[in-house]
Design a protein around this motif. Structure first.
Motif, short mmCIF file in Angstrom:
data_model
loop_
_atom_site.label_atom_id
_atom_site.label_comp_id
_atom_site.label_asym_id
_atom_site.label_seq_id
_atom_site.Cartn_x
_atom_site.Cartn_y
_atom_site.Cartn_z
N LEU A 223 29.38 -18.04 -22.67
CA LEU A 223 30.53 -19.23 -22.86
C LEU A 223 31.04 -19.53 -21.36
O LEU A 223 31.38 -20.58 -21.08
N LYS A 224 31.17 -18.43 -20.65
CA LYS A 224 31.75 -18.64 -19.35
C LYS A 224 30.73 -19.45 -18.44
O LYS A 224 31.12 -20.34 -17.66
N LYS A 225 29.55 -19.28 -18.65
CA LYS A 225 28.68 -20.03 -17.89
C LYS A 225 28.59 -21.62 -18.32
O LYS A 225 28.68 -22.60 -17.55
N LYS A 226 28.65 -21.69 -19.71
CA LYS A 226 29.08 -23.02 -20.08
C LYS A 226 30.00 -23.94 -19.79
O LYS A 226 30.12 -25.08 -19.57
N ALA A 227 31.39 -23.17 -19.53
CA ALA A 227 32.58 -23.60 -19.24
C ALA A 227 32.49 -23.82 -17.67
O ALA A 227 33.56 -24.29 -17.16
N GLY A 228 31.64 -23.19 -16.79
CA GLY A 228 31.43 -23.29 -15.46
C GLY A 228 32.33 -22.35 -14.77
O GLY A 228 32.47 -22.45 -13.41
N GLU A 229 32.86 -21.32 -15.25
CA GLU A 229 33.56 -20.30 -14.78
C GLU A 229 32.55 -19.34 -13.93
O GLU A 229 33.05 -18.82 -12.90
N ILE A 230 31.23 -19.42 -14.23
CA ILE A 230 30.44 -18.46 -13.53
C ILE A 230 29.19 -19.44 -13.48
O ILE A 230 28.70 -20.24 -14.22
N LYS A 231 28.26 -19.04 -12.31
CA LYS A 231 27.05 -19.81 -12.16
C LYS A 231 26.00 -19.49 -13.24
O LYS A 231 25.21 -20.27 -13.71
N ASP A 232 25.70 -18.27 -13.21
CA ASP A 232 24.84 -17.56 -14.09
C ASP A 232 24.92 -16.04 -14.30
O ASP A 232 25.81 -15.67 -13.72
N TYR A 233 24.20 -15.70 -15.14
CA TYR A 233 23.91 -14.03 -15.28
C TYR A 233 22.62 -13.49 -15.60
O TYR A 233 21.95 -14.22 -16.01
N GLU A 234 22.43 -12.37 -15.28
CA GLU A 234 21.35 -11.57 -15.58
C GLU A 234 21.61 -10.42 -16.24
O GLU A 234 22.62 -9.78 -16.34
N ILE A 235 20.50 -10.08 -17.22
CA ILE A 235 20.88 -8.78 -17.89
C ILE A 235 19.53 -7.71 -17.64
O ILE A 235 18.72 -7.92 -17.05
N GLN A 236 20.28 -6.60 -17.67
CA GLN A 236 19.60 -5.39 -17.50
C GLN A 236 18.78 -5.14 -16.13
O GLN A 236 17.63 -5.20 -15.80
N ILE A 237 19.76 -4.93 -15.03
CA ILE A 237 19.15 -5.15 -13.87
C ILE A 237 18.86 -3.59 -13.17
O ILE A 237 19.95 -2.81 -13.60
N ASN A 238 17.73 -3.39 -12.51
CA ASN A 238 17.51 -1.81 -12.15
C ASN A 238 17.81 -1.84 -10.59
O ASN A 238 17.58 -3.10 -9.93
N HIS A 239 18.88 -1.19 -10.49
CA HIS A 239 19.59 -0.91 -9.13
C HIS A 239 19.06 0.46 -8.69
O HIS A 239 19.57 1.51 -9.02
N SER A 240 18.15 0.44 -7.30
CA SER A 240 17.99 1.90 -6.96
C SER A 240 19.26 2.44 -6.20
O SER A 240 19.73 1.87 -5.52
N LEU A 241 19.31 3.74 -6.23
CA LEU A 241 20.64 4.30 -5.77
C LEU A 241 19.79 5.25 -4.66
O LEU A 241 19.05 6.48 -5.11
N SER A 242 20.05 5.17 -3.46
CA SER A 242 19.19 5.82 -2.39
C SER A 242 20.25 6.14 -1.33
O SER A 242 21.20 5.63 -0.94
N VAL A 243 20.14 7.62 -0.77
CA VAL A 243 21.21 8.28 0.32
C VAL A 243 20.04 8.58 1.47
O VAL A 243 19.11 9.15 1.08
N ASN A 244 20.26 8.15 2.54
CA ASN A 244 19.55 8.36 3.95
C ASN A 244 18.12 8.07 3.75
O ASN A 244 17.44 8.99 3.99
N GLY A 245 18.00 7.03 3.02
CA GLY A 245 16.56 6.34 2.78
C GLY A 245 15.86 7.19 1.68
O GLY A 245 14.50 6.91 1.36
N LYS A 246 16.44 8.07 0.92
CA LYS A 246 15.95 9.11 0.08
C LYS A 246 16.21 8.39 -1.52
O LYS A 246 17.35 8.51 -1.69
N LYS A 247 15.42 7.95 -2.17
CA LYS A 247 15.62 7.38 -3.57
C LYS A 247 16.40 8.75 -4.40
O LYS A 247 15.35 9.67 -4.67
N ILE A 248 17.36 8.76 -4.98
CA ILE A 248 18.21 9.43 -5.89
C ILE A 248 17.70 9.17 -7.33
O ILE A 248 17.24 10.22 -7.97
N THR A 249 18.14 8.08 -7.59
CA THR A 249 17.83 7.49 -8.98
C THR A 249 17.75 6.05 -9.24
O THR A 249 17.99 5.35 -8.30
#
Length: 123
Positions: free
Chosen positions: A38-64
């Motif tokens: 509804l927010k997209k339809k009303a122009g409040e947001i441009k778009d949205y994506e679902i279930q995004i995988n985001h890598s969590l790394s510290v000092n170049g080492k992937k943690i999770t």
């Protein structure tokens, strides 16, 4: 002897389909996807994506890898992450702190059932 696997989710979440046709692991997440639609339809947001995988790394080492429920793309092409939570587990709280420590400039919002009630969604 026959063993039956318990098919219920441990937090009583029920898979649900939102109005956009996406399958979500809980009713609350599906309802929030409807709010974003509804927010997209009303122009409040441009778009949205679902279930995004985001890598969590510290000092170049992937943690999770953290799977985030929604990536919101604002009208100015900036983005933020939104996570629907019905139950705050210890694992989630640790990942949230790690995410915020690694990505201090990314907006990360937690959406709860109470937030949805403000939109008039009661389930």
């Amino acid at each position: 002897m026959v063993f039956r696997r318990n098919l219920n989710h441990k937090y009583n979440a029920q898979k649900s389909v939102c109005q956009s046709g996406h399958t979500h692991p809980s009713k609350g997440e599906a309802h929030y996807c409807d709010v974003l639609r509804l927010k997209k339809k009303a122009g409040e947001i441009k778009d949205y994506e679902i279930q995004i995988n985001h890598s969590l790394s510290v000092n170049g080492k992937k943690i999770t890898v953290m799977r985030i429920d929604f990536k919101i793309i604002n009208s100015d092409d900036s983005f933020e992450y939104h996570e629907y939570k019905g139950v705050f587990t210890k694992d989630f709280l640790i990942r949230k702190k790690l995410f915020e420590a690694i990505n201090p400039n990314i907006i990360y919002k937690i959406i709860t059932k109470e937030f949805l009630r403000d939109f008039g969604i009661i389930y």
